[in-house]
Enzyme design. Structure first.
Site, PDB file in Angstrom:
ATOM      1  N   HIS A 133      43.036  43.135  35.326  1.00  0.00           N
ATOM      2  CA  HIS A 133      44.285  42.657  35.924  1.00  0.00           C
ATOM      3  C   HIS A 133      44.852  43.741  36.848  1.00  0.00           C
ATOM      4  CE1 HIS A 133      45.012  38.975  33.529  1.00  0.00           C
ATOM      5  NE2 HIS A 133      44.262  39.599  32.633  1.00  0.00           N
TER       6      HIS A 133
ATOM      7  N   GLU B 155      47.426  43.600  38.648  1.00  0.00           N
ATOM      8  CA  GLU B 155      48.890  43.600  38.557  1.00  0.00           C
ATOM      9  C   GLU B 155      49.398  44.392  37.358  1.00  0.00           C
ATOM     10  OE1 GLU B 155      47.716  40.058  36.026  1.00  0.00           O
ATOM     11  OE2 GLU B 155      46.963  41.102  37.795  1.00  0.00           O
TER      12      GLU B 155
ATOM     13  N   CYS C 272      40.761  37.905  36.751  1.00  0.00           N
ATOM     14  CA  CYS C 272      40.424  37.603  35.359  1.00  0.00           C
ATOM     15  C   CYS C 272      39.670  36.259  35.289  1.00  0.00           C
ATOM     16  CB  CYS C 272      41.666  37.638  34.484  1.00  0.00           C
ATOM     17  SG  CYS C 272      41.290  37.742  32.708  1.00  0.00           S
TER      18      CYS C 272
END
Length: 221
Positions: free
Chosen positions: A201, A203, A88
């Site tokens: 992202h 994750e 990001c």
């Protein structure tokens, strides 16, 4: 394998750490994730991950405020060539200039500028928040086994999660590996030499994100 998840006060560290651990387990890689900004810890790591949430200027100032951090990152990534992942705003910081809240100098690792999203469809809101499939522009080990095209569009777990109002436009188009469509192309993955970055992202991107992180851990630039 030692993974340094860099803490400069501007990233989603817990989720990123858990995702890296899961990616290592699923890839059969013995790895440990250490969170911090100690130069000795970073120097001892095999791979470096720089997350980032918030405005470009704020993240840049936070990074610069940590004693010795920029120097050890330059030494380990640019000089020694260790694999590096920016997430990001951690990716955006690689640019020459960020335009959010006025022009701010970035790290200058990927020549280019971070500019505001300007979707052609006026009904699309900025910041861009939600799930998108990716369009591959170039081959790269970070993309190995990831779904693209019609097959990816059918399955939510093949989508990447975005939350941003700016994106990095590389000066050299060869540094842009993948895009997403949000009223026009949005930079999704950039890469050069031993450096890779994602605007989304990983994750938070379910199976796609874990698979991409596993590719990063297996990558030998």
């Amino acid at each position: 394998m030692k993974i340094a998840l860099i803490d400069y006060g501007a990233g989603n560290l817990h989720s990123a750490g858990k995702a890296l651990e899961r990616a290592a387990t699923e890839a059969g890689i013995a790895a440990s994730v250490t969170i911090g900004a100690d130069p000795a810890m970073i120097a001892a790591a095999d791979r470096l991950v720089l997350p980032g949430d918030g405005a470009f200027r704020d993240c840049r100032e936070a990074l610069a405020s940590v004693a010795g951090l920029e120097n050890v990152l330059h030494e380990q990534v640019r000089v020694k060539g260790k694999p590096f992942l920016g997430i990001c705003v951690g990716m955006q910081l690689l640019a020459d200039i960020g335009e959010e809240r006025g022009e701010t100098e970035g790290l200058g690792w990927i020549p280019g500028r971070v500019v505001a999203l300007d979707p052609k469809a006026r009904h699309l809101k900025v910041p861009h928040m939600g799930w998108n499939t990716l369009e591959r522009l170039a081959d790269h080990p970070i993309l190995d086994g990831l779904p693209f095209g019609d097959d990816a569009a059918q399955v939510l777990s093949s989508h990447a999660y975005f939350l941003h109002g700016f994106h990095l436009l590389p000066r050299d188009s060869r540094d842009l590996v993948a895009t997403a469509d949000y009223g026009g192309p949005v930079s999704a993955i950039i890469a050069r030499d031993n450096i890779v970055g994602t605007q989304f992202h990983p994750e938070k991107s379910q199976k796609l994100g874990i698979a991409m992180l596993a590719n990063f851990l297996k990558w030998a630039p």
